[in-house]
Design an enzyme around this catalytic site. Structure first.
Site, short mmCIF file in Angstrom:
data_model
loop_
_atom_site.label_atom_id
_atom_site.label_comp_id
_atom_site.label_asym_id
_atom_site.label_seq_id
_atom_site.Cartn_x
_atom_site.Cartn_y
_atom_site.Cartn_z
N ASP A 86 0.67 -1.29 0.00
CA ASP A 86 0.17 -0.19 0.42
C ASP A 86 0.75 1.31 0.01
O ASP A 86 0.40 2.35 -0.32
CB ASP A 86 -0.86 0.46 1.13
CG ASP A 86 -0.15 -0.35 2.98
OD1 ASP A 86 1.31 -0.12 2.24
OD2 ASP A 86 -1.09 0.03 3.72
N GLU A 87 1.95 0.74 -0.03
CA GLU A 87 3.07 2.12 0.29
C GLU A 87 3.06 3.22 -1.34
O GLU A 87 3.61 4.09 -1.06
CB GLU A 87 4.28 2.23 1.04
CG GLU A 87 4.01 0.96 2.42
CD GLU A 87 5.61 1.57 3.26
OE1 GLU A 87 6.48 2.58 2.77
OE2 GLU A 87 5.45 0.26 4.11
N LYS A 121 9.10 -0.02 -5.57
CA LYS A 121 7.80 -1.07 -5.20
C LYS A 121 6.75 -0.63 -6.52
O LYS A 121 6.02 -0.83 -7.65
CB LYS A 121 7.20 -1.50 -4.40
CG LYS A 121 8.07 -2.11 -3.72
CD LYS A 121 8.09 -3.65 -3.34
CE LYS A 121 6.85 -4.16 -3.63
NZ LYS A 121 7.58 -5.84 -4.10
P1 NAD Z 1 10.86 -9.64 3.66
O1 NAD Z 1 12.76 -8.56 3.54
O2 NAD Z 1 10.72 -11.06 5.22
O3 NAD Z 1 11.75 -11.17 2.60
C1 NAD Z 1 12.28 -11.28 1.35
C2 NAD Z 1 12.81 -11.93 0.71
O4 NAD Z 1 12.91 -11.59 -0.12
C3 NAD Z 1 13.76 -13.03 1.20
O5 NAD Z 1 13.96 -14.01 1.78
C4 NAD Z 1 15.45 -12.37 0.59
O6 NAD Z 1 16.20 -13.40 0.94
C5 NAD Z 1 14.60 -12.70 -0.84
N1 NAD Z 1 15.22 -11.86 -2.15
C6 NAD Z 1 16.15 -10.52 -1.42
N2 NAD Z 1 16.43 -10.22 -2.82
C7 NAD Z 1 16.37 -11.25 -3.25
C8 NAD Z 1 16.96 -11.50 -5.26
N3 NAD Z 1 17.54 -10.10 -5.26
N4 NAD Z 1 17.05 -12.49 -5.26
C9 NAD Z 1 16.20 -13.20 -4.75
N5 NAD Z 1 16.24 -13.64 -3.19
C10 NAD Z 1 15.75 -12.21 -3.26
O7 NAD Z 1 10.28 -9.29 3.31
P2 NAD Z 1 8.26 -9.27 3.29
O8 NAD Z 1 7.91 -8.65 4.22
O9 NAD Z 1 8.10 -11.04 3.43
O10 NAD Z 1 7.99 -8.88 1.87
C11 NAD Z 1 7.74 -9.99 0.95
C12 NAD Z 1 6.76 -8.66 -0.41
O11 NAD Z 1 6.06 -8.01 0.55
C13 NAD Z 1 8.21 -7.92 -0.84
O12 NAD Z 1 7.66 -7.79 -2.27
C14 NAD Z 1 7.27 -6.85 -0.10
O13 NAD Z 1 7.35 -5.68 -0.69
C15 NAD Z 1 5.84 -7.08 -0.38
N6 NAD Z 1 4.91 -6.46 1.40
C16 NAD Z 1 5.13 -6.47 2.50
C17 NAD Z 1 4.17 -6.20 3.27
C18 NAD Z 1 4.85 -6.26 4.83
O14 NAD Z 1 4.18 -5.73 5.66
N7 NAD Z 1 6.26 -7.44 5.05
C19 NAD Z 1 3.12 -5.59 3.36
C20 NAD Z 1 2.78 -5.57 1.90
C21 NAD Z 1 3.78 -6.05 0.80
O1 DAU Z 2 2.62 -1.12 4.46
C1 DAU Z 2 3.39 -2.14 3.92
C2 DAU Z 2 5.01 -1.99 4.43
O2 DAU Z 2 4.87 -2.22 5.75
C3 DAU Z 2 5.52 -2.36 3.28
O3 DAU Z 2 5.56 -2.55 2.33
C4 DAU Z 2 6.34 -2.86 4.44
O4 DAU Z 2 7.97 -3.86 3.50
C5 DAU Z 2 6.96 -3.21 5.70
O5 DAU Z 2 8.52 -3.11 5.94
C6 DAU Z 2 6.17 -1.96 6.37
O6 DAU Z 2 7.10 -0.83 6.27
P1 DAU Z 2 6.72 0.32 7.18
O7 DAU Z 2 7.78 1.38 7.45
O8 DAU Z 2 5.39 0.57 8.02
O9 DAU Z 2 6.47 -0.42 8.84
P2 DAU Z 2 8.05 -0.66 9.73
O10 DAU Z 2 7.85 -1.98 10.61
O11 DAU Z 2 9.35 0.02 9.90
O12 DAU Z 2 6.90 0.81 10.35
C7 DAU Z 2 5.70 0.31 10.92
C8 DAU Z 2 5.78 1.78 11.96
O13 DAU Z 2 6.50 2.11 13.06
C9 DAU Z 2 6.22 3.12 10.96
O14 DAU Z 2 5.54 4.25 11.69
C10 DAU Z 2 7.62 3.99 11.28
C11 DAU Z 2 7.53 3.19 12.84
N1 DAU Z 2 8.40 2.66 13.62
C12 DAU Z 2 9.49 1.87 13.33
C13 DAU Z 2 10.66 1.57 13.15
C14 DAU Z 2 11.49 -0.46 13.38
C15 DAU Z 2 10.02 3.06 14.70
O15 DAU Z 2 8.70 4.25 15.23
N2 DAU Z 2 10.63 2.68 15.46
C16 DAU Z 2 11.28 1.46 15.09
O16 DAU Z 2 12.19 1.08 15.56
#
Ligand code: NAD
Ligand code: DAU
Length: 347
Positions: free
Chosen positions: A131-132, A159
């Site tokens: 959603d970012e 993204k």
């Molecule tokens: P993550 O960082 O936990 O995992 C990413 C994975 O991709 C890892 O296993 C890493 O080894 C692999 N990877 C990274 N670079 C690579 C490369 N060059 N080649 C092959 N593999 C590679 O990420 P996540 O939080 O599980 O997110 C997964 C997907 O979902 C991402 O595309 C992210 O943008 C999207 N997403 C994440 C969130 C969230 O809240 N975490 C929310 C919405 C969308």
């Molecule tokens: O919205 C989806 C996204 O959510 C994904 O696409 C990203 O991969 C995922 O990392 C996440 O992004 P955020 O930046 O929202 O997540 P994060 O956990 O880093 O931070 C959540 C909120 O907490 C944000 O407002 C920043 C704040 N924060 C985060 C950290 C790590 C703090 O206040 N202190 C911290 O140390």
């Protein structure tokens, strides 16, 4: 059906891989992952010996390797999750995000398009996004599938760019595609650099909880297994060339979420009420910090019948319990020991 899932050793990817391997024994699942700092094969240890599962260690930045893997395994469909995913890291190293998130995605798109060129029937490139890409909201309003892209961090810009390329390959080359944009995930196996697992780890170690800015930033939280089920549904029932927003209508200001986590931790650790919250420390804000994200999930709710299975309170308790029950996982991740697993297991 042969399905390539990229990033399957990461947080969300590992839950998607497990769901597909166990729910669909008739599918062959190929988990492609470079095992960066965020990739951990311990996340999929329970299914690694399944007969319909293959792990492929590969970097999506290696264009030739992507082409060769398509030739060798003849994938029918792709679910693409591999990415650099942490906003703070994107601020210190934007190019790493351009390489993997933009160029890596294009490498996969090229390999898929060239391999499938003579027969696009029953093919799919399903791109997992965030959603970012929509930027930030004010006090009111929700992101819908037609909200204009307006990314603010190098992560979200990379993204957004990858989403545009996926859509462009659909229009230009007829590549069948779907994109889903999800809100913040939480749950088991999340790397302790993201808010919830980082704060869990700091609370048990009695370390400061670094709250960025005034803590009044809002995120929309979804339990990771609910996201995996949404991906399953979109993969099977989603319409070609469509976007689906995924979220649980579950907005939390960071401070409220942190206080709830502290309360749960006090109970679990037998601490006096309010003890963990004393660790809250206000630190310098994240540059370009998006104020508020909130997803309008009406389309996936009504068209595909998806809704989350747990409330945030239930999901957060499950998450805390998982981390408490898996201290070795956290220890291995924080010490870097998990990176030896591949050598032990596969080399
Ligand atoms: P993550 O960082 O936990 O995992 C990413 C994975 O991709 C890892 O296993 C890493 O080894 C692999 N990877 C990274 N670079 C690579 C490369 N060059 N080649 C092959 N593999 C590679 O990420 P996540 O939080 O599980 O997110 C997964 C997907 O979902 C991402 O595309 C992210 O943008 C999207 N997403 C994440 C969130 C969230 O809240 N975490 C929310 C919405 C969308
Ligand atoms: O919205 C989806 C996204 O959510 C994904 O696409 C990203 O991969 C995922 O990392 C996440 O992004 P955020 O930046 O929202 O997540 P994060 O956990 O880093 O931070 C959540 C909120 O907490 C944000 O407002 C920043 C704040 N924060 C985060 C950290 C790590 C703090 O206040 N202190 C911290 O140390």
């Amino acid at each position: 059906m042969k399905i390539l899932i990229t990033g399957g050793a990461g947080f969300i990817g590992s839950h998607v891989v497990r769901l597909f391997v166990t729910k669909y024994p008739e599918y062959q699942i190929y988990n492609l992952d470079e095992l960066t700092y965020a990739g951990n094969l311990e996340n999929v240890k329970d299914i690694e010996h399944s007969s319909n599962y293959t792990f492929l260690k590969a970097d999506i930045n290696d264009a030739e390797k992507m082409v060769n893997l398509f030739k060798k395994y003849n994938f029918d469909k792709v679910i693409h999750l591999a990415a650099e995913s942490h906003v703070d890291r994107s601020i210190t190293d934007p190019l790493a995000f351009v390489r993997t998130n933009v160029i890596g995605t294009i490498n996969l798109l090229n390999a898929a398009k060239d391999h499938w060129k003579d027969d696009l029937e029953n093919k799919l490139f399903y791109h997992i996004s965030t959603d970012e890409v929509y930027g930030t909201l004010g006090e009111t309003g929700l992101f819908t599938e037609t909200t204009a892209y307006d990314p603010n961090s190098p992560y979200s810009a990379s993204k957004a760019s990858s989403d545009h390329f996926v859509r462009a390959y659909g229009e230009t080359y007829g590549l069948p595609f779907i994109i889903s944009n999800c809100s913040n995930n939480y749950g088991p196996n999340q790397f302790p650099e993201k808010l919830i697992p980082l704060f869990f780890n700091n609370i048990i170690s009695n370390k400061a909880l670094p709250v960025y800015g005034d803590g009044k930033y809002t995120r929309d939280w979804l339990y990771v297994i609910d996201h995996a089920h949404a991906i399953d549904l979109v993969f099977h029932k989603g319409e070609n060339k469509s976007t689906y927003n995924i979220g649980g209508f579950n907005e939390w200001q960071n401070l409220d979420l942190i206080k709830l986590l502290c309360e749960i931790m006090d109970k679990r650790l037998g601490r006096a009420k309010g003890e963990s919250a004393k660790l809250i420390t206000y630190v310098k804000d994240r540059p370009g910090h998006d104020k508020r994200y909130a997803i309008d999930a009406t389309k996936i709710n009504t068209e595909l019948g998806w809704k989350p299975s747990v409330t945030f309170e239930e999901g957060l308790e499950k998450t805390v319990d998982w981390y408490l029950e898996n201290p070795e996982w956290l220890k291995n991740v924080t010490s870097g020991k998990y990176q030896e697993y591949y050598d032990k297991q596969y080399v």
